[in-house]
Design a protein around this motif. Structure first.
Motif, short mmCIF file in Angstrom:
data_model
loop_
_atom_site.label_atom_id
_atom_site.label_comp_id
_atom_site.label_asym_id
_atom_site.label_seq_id
_atom_site.Cartn_x
_atom_site.Cartn_y
_atom_site.Cartn_z
N VAL A 93 0.84 -1.20 0.00
CA VAL A 93 0.00 0.00 0.00
C VAL A 93 0.87 1.25 0.00
O VAL A 93 0.67 2.17 -0.80
N GLU A 94 1.85 1.28 0.89
CA GLU A 94 2.70 2.47 0.99
C GLU A 94 3.51 2.69 -0.28
O GLU A 94 3.64 3.83 -0.75
N GLU A 95 4.02 1.63 -0.85
CA GLU A 95 4.80 1.76 -2.08
C GLU A 95 3.93 2.28 -3.22
O GLU A 95 4.39 3.10 -4.02
N LEU A 123 -5.33 3.51 5.79
CA LEU A 123 -4.22 3.11 4.92
C LEU A 123 -2.93 2.92 5.72
O LEU A 123 -2.12 2.06 5.39
N ALA A 124 -2.75 3.71 6.76
CA ALA A 124 -1.57 3.55 7.61
C ALA A 124 -1.58 2.18 8.27
O ALA A 124 -0.53 1.53 8.42
N ALA A 125 -2.77 1.71 8.64
CA ALA A 125 -2.89 0.42 9.31
C ALA A 125 -2.57 -0.75 8.38
O ALA A 125 -2.21 -1.83 8.84
N MET A 126 -2.71 -0.53 7.06
CA MET A 126 -2.44 -1.61 6.10
C MET A 126 -1.26 -1.30 5.20
O MET A 126 -1.10 -1.88 4.14
N ARG A 127 -0.40 -0.42 5.63
CA ARG A 127 0.67 0.10 4.77
C ARG A 127 1.60 -1.00 4.24
O ARG A 127 2.17 -0.86 3.16
N GLY A 137 -12.77 -2.44 -2.69
CA GLY A 137 -13.01 -1.18 -2.01
C GLY A 137 -11.76 -0.63 -1.36
O GLY A 137 -11.49 0.58 -1.41
N GLN A 138 -10.97 -1.51 -0.75
CA GLN A 138 -9.71 -1.08 -0.14
C GLN A 138 -8.75 -0.56 -1.21
O GLN A 138 -8.03 0.42 -0.98
N GLN A 139 -8.75 -1.20 -2.37
CA GLN A 139 -7.90 -0.73 -3.46
C GLN A 139 -8.32 0.66 -3.92
O GLN A 139 -7.48 1.48 -4.29
N LYS A 140 -9.63 0.94 -3.88
CA LYS A 140 -10.10 2.29 -4.22
C LYS A 140 -9.54 3.32 -3.25
O LYS A 140 -9.14 4.42 -3.65
N LEU A 141 -9.50 2.96 -1.96
CA LEU A 141 -8.95 3.87 -0.96
C LEU A 141 -7.47 4.12 -1.23
O LEU A 141 -6.99 5.26 -1.11
N VAL A 142 -6.75 3.08 -1.60
CA VAL A 142 -5.32 3.25 -1.91
C VAL A 142 -5.15 4.14 -3.14
O VAL A 142 -4.27 5.02 -3.17
N ALA A 143 -5.98 3.93 -4.16
CA ALA A 143 -5.89 4.75 -5.37
C ALA A 143 -6.18 6.21 -5.05
O ALA A 143 -5.55 7.12 -5.60
N LEU A 144 -7.13 6.44 -4.14
CA LEU A 144 -7.42 7.82 -3.72
C LEU A 144 -6.24 8.38 -2.95
O LEU A 144 -5.84 9.54 -3.17
N GLY A 145 -5.65 7.57 -2.07
CA GLY A 145 -4.49 8.03 -1.32
C GLY A 145 -3.33 8.37 -2.22
O GLY A 145 -2.63 9.36 -2.01
N ARG A 146 -3.10 7.55 -3.25
CA ARG A 146 -2.02 7.83 -4.20
C ARG A 146 -2.27 9.15 -4.92
O ARG A 146 -1.35 9.96 -5.11
#
Length: 221
Positions: A93-95, A123-127, A137-146
């Protein structure tokens, strides 16, 4: 902030955008609504430099984007959340959040990462989890974070609520609503605005690659 001026875009022999125009004002939220195949994704990909208009201009903060290389969008502060998320499955996630920051050589990567985790603490919890192990849905959150990582001035969100469970859809709406009043301008492309009608200041309707109407939402500001 962003001005789309009568652009025409073709993919192969198919004319997708036909003189489309819209404007995203500074510090505002703008909606682009249209059925699947209307040209929404083509517009966003054109802004990002993946497709080149054959006519018209795309102007960001007074600069014609045609003069910028593709990677110059991120460096200019434009973040993009594609409909298909576009994550690198084997990266964490972080990468995935850091990839565009690395690509632009950003010196404030740690600061931007901290900002993303402040907005999206889940996202920090799953970094350390790899993207391929996440739900859609989690991937959507990562895409938004990116997108938030590099999008210091403009966010382009392509169908952010599509295919997301109600709870995560609500969470995405909360995060996007929380950006109101910040220095960011946001363009949200959707098949309908059921999730974001209260968020946007102006909505544009696209049909067969052309404008249908634009409606201001006086109560959204």
């Amino acid at each position: 902030m962003l001005a789309i001026e009568s652009i025409h875009v073709a993919i192969g022999s198919v004319q997708v955008l036909r003189g489309l125009s819209l404007a995203v004002a500074p510090n505002s939220m703008t909606g682009l609504i249209g059925r699947n195949g209307a040209g929404k994704t083509t517009l966003l990909r054109s802004v990002m430099g993946h497709l080149a208009p054959t006519q018209g201009r795309i102007v960001f903060d007074g600069q014609d984007l045609a003069r910028l290389p593709k990677h110059g969008r991120a460096a200019a502060g434009i973040g993009y959340m594609p409909e298909d998320r576009g994550l690198v499955p084997e990266l964490t996630v972080e990468e995935n959040i850091l990839v565009p920051l690395w690509a632009t050589g950003a010196r404030n990567a740690k600061e931007r990462l901290d900002f993303v985790y402040g907005v999206l603490p889940e996202l920090a919890a799953m970094r350390e989890r790899r993207a391929l192990l996440l739900s859609g849905g989690q991937q959507k959150l990562v895409a938004l974070g990116r997108a938030l990582g590099v999008g210091t001035r403009l966010l382009l969100l392509d169908e952010p609520f599509e295919g997301v469970a109600p709870a995560l859809s609500m969470r995405l709406g909360e995060v996007i609503a929380g950006l109101r009043g910040s220095a960011l301008s946001v363009l949200i492309a959707q098949s309908d605005l059921n999730h974001s009608r209260k968020l946007v200041d102006v909505e544009y309707v696209i049909e067969r690659g052309a404008n249908v109407a634009a409606e201001a939402h006086a109560g959204a500001a």
